[in-house]
Every structure is written in structure tokens, then in C-alpha cells.
Design a protein around this motif. Structure first.
Motif, short mmCIF file in Angstrom:
data_model
loop_
_atom_site.label_atom_id
_atom_site.label_comp_id
_atom_site.label_asym_id
_atom_site.label_seq_id
_atom_site.Cartn_x
_atom_site.Cartn_y
_atom_site.Cartn_z
N TYR A 212 14.83 51.68 -32.97
CA TYR A 212 15.47 50.73 -32.05
C TYR A 212 16.92 51.13 -31.77
O TYR A 212 17.33 51.31 -30.62
N GLU A 213 17.69 51.32 -32.87
CA GLU A 213 19.13 51.57 -32.67
C GLU A 213 19.42 52.98 -32.18
O GLU A 213 20.27 53.16 -31.29
N ASN A 214 18.70 53.96 -32.73
CA ASN A 214 19.11 55.34 -32.47
C ASN A 214 18.31 56.08 -31.40
O ASN A 214 18.72 57.14 -30.96
N GLU A 215 17.18 55.52 -31.00
CA GLU A 215 16.44 56.16 -29.91
C GLU A 215 16.31 55.25 -28.69
O GLU A 215 16.67 55.61 -27.59
N TYR A 216 15.81 54.06 -28.96
CA TYR A 216 15.51 53.15 -27.84
C TYR A 216 16.78 52.72 -27.10
O TYR A 216 16.87 52.88 -25.87
N MET A 217 17.74 52.20 -27.84
CA MET A 217 18.96 51.71 -27.16
C MET A 217 19.64 52.82 -26.34
O MET A 217 19.95 52.60 -25.17
N PRO A 218 19.87 54.01 -26.92
CA PRO A 218 20.50 55.05 -26.07
C PRO A 218 19.62 55.47 -24.90
O PRO A 218 20.14 55.75 -23.82
N ARG A 219 18.30 55.46 -25.08
CA ARG A 219 17.44 55.89 -23.96
C ARG A 219 17.46 54.88 -22.82
O ARG A 219 17.48 55.24 -21.64
N VAL A 220 17.47 53.59 -23.17
CA VAL A 220 17.58 52.56 -22.12
C VAL A 220 18.95 52.70 -21.44
O VAL A 220 19.05 52.73 -20.21
N GLY A 221 19.98 52.81 -22.27
CA GLY A 221 21.36 52.83 -21.73
C GLY A 221 21.64 54.04 -20.86
O GLY A 221 22.42 53.95 -19.91
N LYS A 222 21.00 55.16 -21.18
CA LYS A 222 21.30 56.40 -20.44
C LYS A 222 20.16 56.79 -19.50
O LYS A 222 20.08 57.94 -19.06
N ARG A 223 19.30 55.86 -19.19
CA ARG A 223 18.16 56.18 -18.32
C ARG A 223 18.62 56.62 -16.92
O ARG A 223 18.03 57.50 -16.31
N GLY A 224 19.68 55.98 -16.43
CA GLY A 224 20.18 56.34 -15.10
C GLY A 224 20.57 57.81 -15.05
O GLY A 224 20.23 58.53 -14.11
N ASN A 297 21.73 37.68 -34.43
CA ASN A 297 22.05 38.09 -35.81
C ASN A 297 23.27 39.02 -35.82
O ASN A 297 23.84 39.32 -34.76
N ASP A 298 23.67 39.47 -37.00
CA ASP A 298 24.90 40.27 -37.10
C ASP A 298 24.79 41.57 -36.30
O ASP A 298 25.76 42.01 -35.67
N PHE A 299 23.62 42.19 -36.33
CA PHE A 299 23.42 43.44 -35.60
C PHE A 299 23.61 43.20 -34.09
O PHE A 299 24.39 43.88 -33.42
N ALA A 300 22.92 42.17 -33.59
CA ALA A 300 23.02 41.87 -32.16
C ALA A 300 24.47 41.49 -31.80
O ALA A 300 25.00 41.94 -30.77
N ARG A 301 25.09 40.71 -32.67
CA ARG A 301 26.48 40.28 -32.39
C ARG A 301 27.39 41.49 -32.23
O ARG A 301 28.21 41.56 -31.32
N SER A 302 27.23 42.47 -33.13
CA SER A 302 28.13 43.63 -33.07
C SER A 302 27.89 44.43 -31.79
O SER A 302 28.84 44.94 -31.19
N LYS A 303 26.65 44.51 -31.35
CA LYS A 303 26.35 45.26 -30.12
C LYS A 303 26.84 44.48 -28.89
O LYS A 303 27.35 45.08 -27.93
#
Ligand code: NAX
Length: 325
Positions: A212-224, A297-303
Motif C-alpha cells: 500500500y505505502e511503497n507501491e500503490y500510493m506512488p503508482r497512483v500518485g505518479k500515474r500521470g 488513523n495515525d498513518f492516514a493523518r500523517s499522509k
């Protein structure tokens, strides 16, 4: 009765991909006649004329008229739906402040034109980047228009996030619900799997948190950027599709939660006044509300804090430039 749709950047790639679908009734449904007002800069007016010729040649029954202009006051006269797609792209060597200033020169006068000439029920979607801050500039320069009418697009980010999650879990996109993206339309955005569901169960429980944190999030964020690398041109049809989803659901309603960047009233501790992507519910008669009370949660809050801090920096920069009050 008909609705006036103002589309800026009409000669651009997203404009070309959106206009035929809009005119065919996919934006506001098959019962709504449409008047198109196309805004372009002078050098692109001829290209916009060419698109208008093709729209005519499609003989769309719902399309009543097409006006093409480089005058924002004319383009927003009687506007019911404004799709603000045209923007100044970042050129090589351009600093962020220069980019914000160049876009301020577009979105400030457009906000003023909306304030003076749009219909009372106007709804605005900003697509042109930096979309959240461009929407903030337009909203700030339209003091007579209710704040909640100014939105910017994170639906493409949501659609990308839904599709990538569905592929990962080998399910249909229809099995994914309530997947919302928070914050800025930029690689810092946060796709929230804690509140999303897959086949009715919490999505975050069905994936590995490291993925989730190290593959999915960057792939969604950098899809453009990945699309640009593959096609040699930026997302156009998928962006047009998301813009149509956004306006369609705002006007006609939708199931579940979706992502829209709207003015914060301070929900979830996000500073009031910023245009941030939130979880929204879209009502069947039109309109939306930001849904409160979701688990953060804390993880979501920090992001969320990271992406909201970026919005604050952009807001501070355009304030310094005198583009907002
Ligand atoms: P194009 O460069 O193909 O088209 C932009 C058009 O806007 C051009 O025809 C240009 O003449 C016109 N324009 C410039 N200034 C204008 C003004 N003052 N009034 C009216 N028209 C004006 O870009 P395109 O691929 O269509 O992308 C448009 C914008 O969408 C860009 O800013 C892009 O970064 C942004 N995007 C936003 C997305 C989002 O999710 N929010 C995703 C897709 C896209 O990257």
C-alpha cells in the motif's frame, strides 16, 4: 430549457476528448439540451472552430448552439456549468511561483467573469493545473458566488486508484466502493484504503501495508507521469472521462463516496479555506456534502498532513502574489 456549458481550453486535448461526450448527453443526461460556450486564447480560436465544425457534423440532437470566443465575460454569460480546463503548463526552467503567477493571470479574470455573468446556479469544475489552487484563485475572485460551487478535479486520481486496486485483488471495479483520495491533485495525494471497501470489507485489510505505502500510493500518485512516458502526451481521454464523471454525479447524484476537491470548512482538521479533496456524497437531486466522521488513523493523518501542507504552501504563494485576498 437548456443548460449553458462553458468549457475553457476547448482546442486542447482534454477539450477534444470531452466535448463530443458532453454534446451526446453523457454529462447532464438525455433530457437536457445543451448550449456550448467555448473559451480559447486568440491563437487557438481557429482550432476551436475546427472542433465546433466536427461537433456540428455529429448532428447531436441535444446540442442547440456553439459559441466560440476569447472573451471570458462572453464565455461565462449565463453559464450553468463551467469546465475550466485551459491552463498554463509548466515550461522548462519555470519556478513554481512563475507557474502560479501565470495561472493566476488566467483564473483571476475567469473568477471575476463568473462572478459578474454566470447563472445563479453555476457549478464550476477546475481541471487545469495546479487545479486546487487555480480553483482557489477563481473562487476568491467571485465573492458573490457561494463557495461550494467551486470545485477541482481529483476524480481521475480516484478512478486510477480504484482500477489499480481492482487489478491487484482480481476483482471488478464495481466491487470497489468508497475509495476516496484526499488533498492536492499532485503526487502527494492520499488514496484512502482504510475507508474504502472491496466486496463490502475494509480494503486496507485485504492488502499488504508495505505494498500500500511503497507501491500503490506512488503508482497512483505518479500515474500521470507514467502515461506521459508511455504515450508521449498527457492523459486526455481519461481526464475528460473523470471530468464528466465529476459533473455528472454532482448534477445527478451517485452511489457511495467520491473524491471532489472543495473548500474546506475545517473538516478533519484541514485548514478552513483551502480547496482540498474530501470524501463527498452526491445527492440524487444534485448537490453534495462532505462526509464527516470517517476513521482517520495515525498513518492516514500523517499522509493527509503532507498533501494539505503542500496546499498551504501554494495558497501562501498566491496570496503573496496578490491573487487572493
Ligand atoms: P492542452 O495543452 O492540450 O490544452 C490546453 C488548452 O488550453 C490549449 O488549447 C490552450 O490554448 C488553452 N488555454 C490556455 N490558456 C487559456 C485561457 N486563458 N483561456 C482559455 N483557454 C486557454 O492541455 P490538456 O491536455 O487539454 O490539459 C489541460 C489541463 O488539464 C492542463 O493544465 C493539465 O495539467 C490539466 N490536467 C489536470 C488533471 C486533473 O486531474 N486535475 C489531469 C489531466 C491534466 O493533466
Amino acid at each position: 430549457m437548456s443548460k449553458t456549458i462553458t468549457l475553457t481550453g476547448a482546442a486542447g486535448a482534454i477539450g477534444y476528448a470531452a466535448l463530443f461526450r458532453i454534446a451526446s448527453g453523457q454529462l447532464l443526461g438525455q433530457n437536457e439540451k445543451i448550449k456550448l460556450k467555448l473559451l480559447e486564447i486568440e491563437p487557438a480560436l481557429q482550432a476551436a472552430e475546427g472542433t465546433a465544425m466536427e461537433l456540428e457534423d455529429s448532428a447531436f440532437p441535444l446540442l442547440e448552439s456553439i459559441d466560440i470566443t476569447s472573451d471570458a465575460n462572453e464565455a461565462f454569460d449565463g453559464c450553468d456549468v463551467g469546465m475550466l480546463i485551459g491552463a498554463q503548463p509548466r515550461k522548462q526552467g519555470m519556478e513554481r511561483a512563475d507557474l502560479l503567477e501565470a495561472n493566476g493571470a488566467i483564473f483571476k479574470p475567469q473568477g471575476e467573469a463568473i462572478n459578474s455573468h454566470a447563472d445563479d446556479d453555476v457549478r464550476i469544475l477546475v481541471v487545469g493545473n495546479p487545479a486546487n489552487t487555480n480553483a482557489l484563485i477563481a473562487m476568491s475572485n467571485a465573492p458573490d458566488v457561494p463557495h461550494d460551487r467551486f470545485t477541482s478535479m481529483t476524480r481521475l486520481d480516484e478512478n486510477r486508484a480504484v482500477s489499480m486496486l481492482a487489478r491487484k485483488l482480481s476483482v471488478s471495479v464495481e466491487d470497489v466502493e468508497d475509495l476516496v483520495v484526499w488533498g492536492n491533485h499532485s503526487p502527494t495525494m492520499f488514496p484512502d484504503l482504510f475507508n474504502a471497501k472491496v466486496n463490502g470489507e475494509r480494503a486496507a485489510d485485504q492488502v499488504d501495508l508495505d505494498w500500500y505505502e511503497n507501491e500503490y500510493m506512488p503508482r497512483v500518485g505518479k500515474r500521470g507521469a507514467a502515461v506521459i512516458e508511455a504515450r508521449g502526451a498527457s492523459s486526455a481521454a481519461s481526464a475528460a472521462n473523470a471530468a464528466i464523471d465529476h459533473v455528472h454525479d454532482w448534477a445527478l447524484g451517485a452511489e457511495g463516496l467520491h473524491s471532489m476537491a472543495v473548500r474546506s470548512e475545517g473538516q478533519y482538521g484541514i485548514e478552513e479555506g483551502l480547496i482540498s479533496s474530501f470524501p463527498v456524497r452526491l445527492h440524487s437531486g444534485g448537490g453534495y456534502e462532505v462526509v464527516e466522521g470517517l476513521e482517520i488513523n495515525d498513518f492516514a493523518r500523517s499522509k493527509i498532513d503532507i498533501t494539505v501542507n503542500e496546499l498551504k504552501e501554494e495558497r501562501d504563494a498566491v496570496k503573496e502574489l496578490g491573487l487572493i485576498g
